[in-house]
Motif scaffolding. Sequence first.
Motif, mmCIF file in Angstrom:
data_model
loop_
_atom_site.group_PDB
_atom_site.id
_atom_site.type_symbol
_atom_site.label_atom_id
_atom_site.label_comp_id
_atom_site.label_asym_id
_atom_site.label_seq_id
_atom_site.Cartn_x
_atom_site.Cartn_y
_atom_site.Cartn_z
ATOM 1 N N ASP A 101 0.808 -1.216 0.000
ATOM 2 C CA ASP A 101 0.000 0.000 0.000
ATOM 3 C C ASP A 101 0.842 1.268 0.000
ATOM 4 O OD1 ASP A 101 -2.096 -1.722 0.165
ATOM 5 O OD2 ASP A 101 -3.089 -0.722 1.822
ATOM 6 N N CYS A 492 -7.176 5.592 -2.725
ATOM 7 C CA CYS A 492 -6.003 5.072 -2.021
ATOM 8 C C CYS A 492 -5.460 3.835 -2.747
ATOM 9 C CB CYS A 492 -6.367 4.713 -0.581
ATOM 10 S SG CYS A 492 -7.180 6.054 0.335
ATOM 11 N N GLY A 494 -4.729 0.904 -1.070
ATOM 12 C CA GLY A 494 -5.141 -0.317 -0.391
ATOM 13 C C GLY A 494 -5.738 0.014 0.961
ATOM 14 N N HIS A 497 -3.325 1.768 3.413
ATOM 15 C CA HIS A 497 -3.167 3.153 2.972
ATOM 16 C C HIS A 497 -4.388 3.970 3.399
ATOM 17 C CE1 HIS A 497 -2.242 6.046 -0.600
ATOM 18 N NE2 HIS A 497 -1.592 6.411 0.487
ATOM 19 N N VAL A 697 -7.705 -4.478 -3.613
ATOM 20 C CA VAL A 697 -7.362 -5.380 -2.505
ATOM 21 C C VAL A 697 -7.485 -6.834 -2.943
ATOM 22 C CG1 VAL A 697 -7.985 -6.090 -0.164
ATOM 23 C CG2 VAL A 697 -8.113 -3.676 -0.818
#
Length: 735
Positions: A101, A492, A494, A497, A697
């Motif tokens: 991330d 973002c 992940g 993050h 993800v």
Amino acid sequence: MGDKAHIHPGAAGRAPAADRPASVRNVVLVGHSGSGKTTLVEALALTAGAVNRAGRVEDGATVSDYDEIEHRQQRSVQLSLVPLEWGGYKINLLDTPGYADFVGELRAGLRAADAALFVVSAAQEAEAVAGTTRTVWDECAAVGMPRAIVVTHLDTARTGFDEMTRICARIFGGDDPDAVLPLYLPVYGAEGPDGHAPATGLVGLLSRKIFDYASGERRENPPGPGELPRIEEARNRLIEGIIAESEDETLMDRYLGGADIDVKTLIEDLEKAVASGAFHPVLAAAPAPPGARQGLGTVEMLDLIASGFPTPLERPAPAVTTPRGTPRPEIHCDPQGPLVAEVVKTASDPYVGRISLVRVFSGTLRPDEMVHVSGHGLTDRGHEDHDVDERIGALSSPFGKQQRVLAHCVAGDLACVGKLSRAETGDTLSAQDDPLLMEPWTMPDPLLPLAVEAHSKADEDKLSQGLARLVAEDPTMRLEQNQDTHQVVLWCLGEAHREVALDRLRSRYGVQVDAVPYRVALRETFGESSAGRGRHVKQSGGHGQFAICEIEVEPLPPGSGIEFVDKVVGGAVPRQFIPSVEKGIRLQAARGVAAGHPLVDVRITLLDGKAHSVDSSDAAFQTAGALALREAAGDASIHLLEPVAELAVLIPDEYVGPVMSDLSGRRGRVVGTEQAGPGRTLVKAEVPELEIGRYAVDLRSVSHGTGRFSRSYARHEPMPPAVADRLRAQEEASV
């Protein structure tokens, strides 16, 4: 390297300074999460004398003084700089997060560095090495960055050093596994109660010496007779690997003819091969035991960095242009040259404000001078364009949370700069009278949406400023004000993050926000033709309101938008009010006619109407047009349209089946596959955006961290009735 007499370290507590580029080494540490990068940095700092045996300098600072967010997250989330001094060289160690991330911090470290140490843990599985770490290795290879490998956790290893070396040769060596070979072999002590024998020393393959760390200090010993066969086998292979990369083409013939190549020649060729990125030595490391002055392998590593890694003079600088894009001559690592520096990291300190970590590529940066700040903008990510003059504050060298003042920063070196209120990560600092702009480095595209709302009215007033400061620090984050759903969305990389972003908003910027479900931009359209009559007649004293209009609505092909047609005859609707009817219809279409989503892909025809010589007005006919459209919608079936994205998923060949199966489960249509280099496949698919909210993800899980993807809007298309019914039920339940 480690086979030489090791160089004396610097003194603890002193901020290393560099007066010439040749004395600087910039090294980024890369590795999967949990590989031991930060522990290795601490061990190197201890060996170099930057900290005492307790891991501290005189004022109590430690190299492990993480910020509060890293303590709460229990992981490294940002790039950190630890400068050391070793034998007259200033070594800037750039410790990067290992979690995928935070690859933006890793990319910043790669930009600032001239060489890389890839840290792999013998306590983790080979898949952890082959994921993100392999991707970064390939990026370094593409630009010829020198790389070495460090195997850690030999004290708790599941995989032995020899086996991990073979894994690294297979993963990183590619077509030339002999380019990845150990310089040292671990020496193991007595087995403990758990049956595991800890590494207590190293064998220098070129010197045939034992470097014993068992006492906590490095001591040289000759090898025992039983160790010689193992040493000779590995030594011969290492020599062949070095000679294969040598510029002296006669060495191989001499070696194969039985000549004994002297160690000095081998070390010189090894250093050249490492610096050119042609050979990648493997080293071993273990943290120093309590009370020890040196961790296993740290002297060898520092010697390799000092003598085998390139100086900033040997690495080409990124291309530069003027802020308007006019090409400029190539810059060089010259302290007397024009000033060109780049902000590789931006952070906020509650006491001193914004701090910028800067790599100087040309010229010399001095405190309190005026510089020009040029930025690429990245307006699609919420970053404004920069083209301003600013006076920089003090220059400093970091150590944990402490900042040590520097008098200057020469080309090739790194420093922290205070008071740059406008500069953001990726911006260029140059001379005020000669503004320049550096070619940007590649940033990953954030593809995980986080919709946020202010928790209270007080937070609402601070939200925009907090979000602006957040994206100024992190160029991998994209800020979007969605005009269709009216949501504020942070994109973002992940989940980790995302959690760090929320944490920073709360703790660093004092903004309490609530994460809310992300909504995709749906549309509505008519499933069949329909007619409607809008009657707006009111009389309440004085001028009244009178407007009547009749319309017909018919569906159009996807992508047609809204088409308005006037077929009024005989002046039933006066000409001056026909634009009013159209305006009212379009405003109502933007608000939606069924579920509150914009109406698209219809032709609306104005057929007839009535007006009053006194009471008709622009506002009255706008209202009548909107009422007519709503009535037409009430007598027709309204279809929901969902956005469909084009996905391009790049994965290793072994994950093509699982990825395609996963896409099918998301109502996706695979439209093609193609080879994208050795062992990699590009899968192209069309998938409804409703199904890929968490794909950033989920792909990481399906591909064991090896896959990446891009997305782009394709079109809106009808949503299946079952999905539309489920969505309406969810919306009703949330009200």
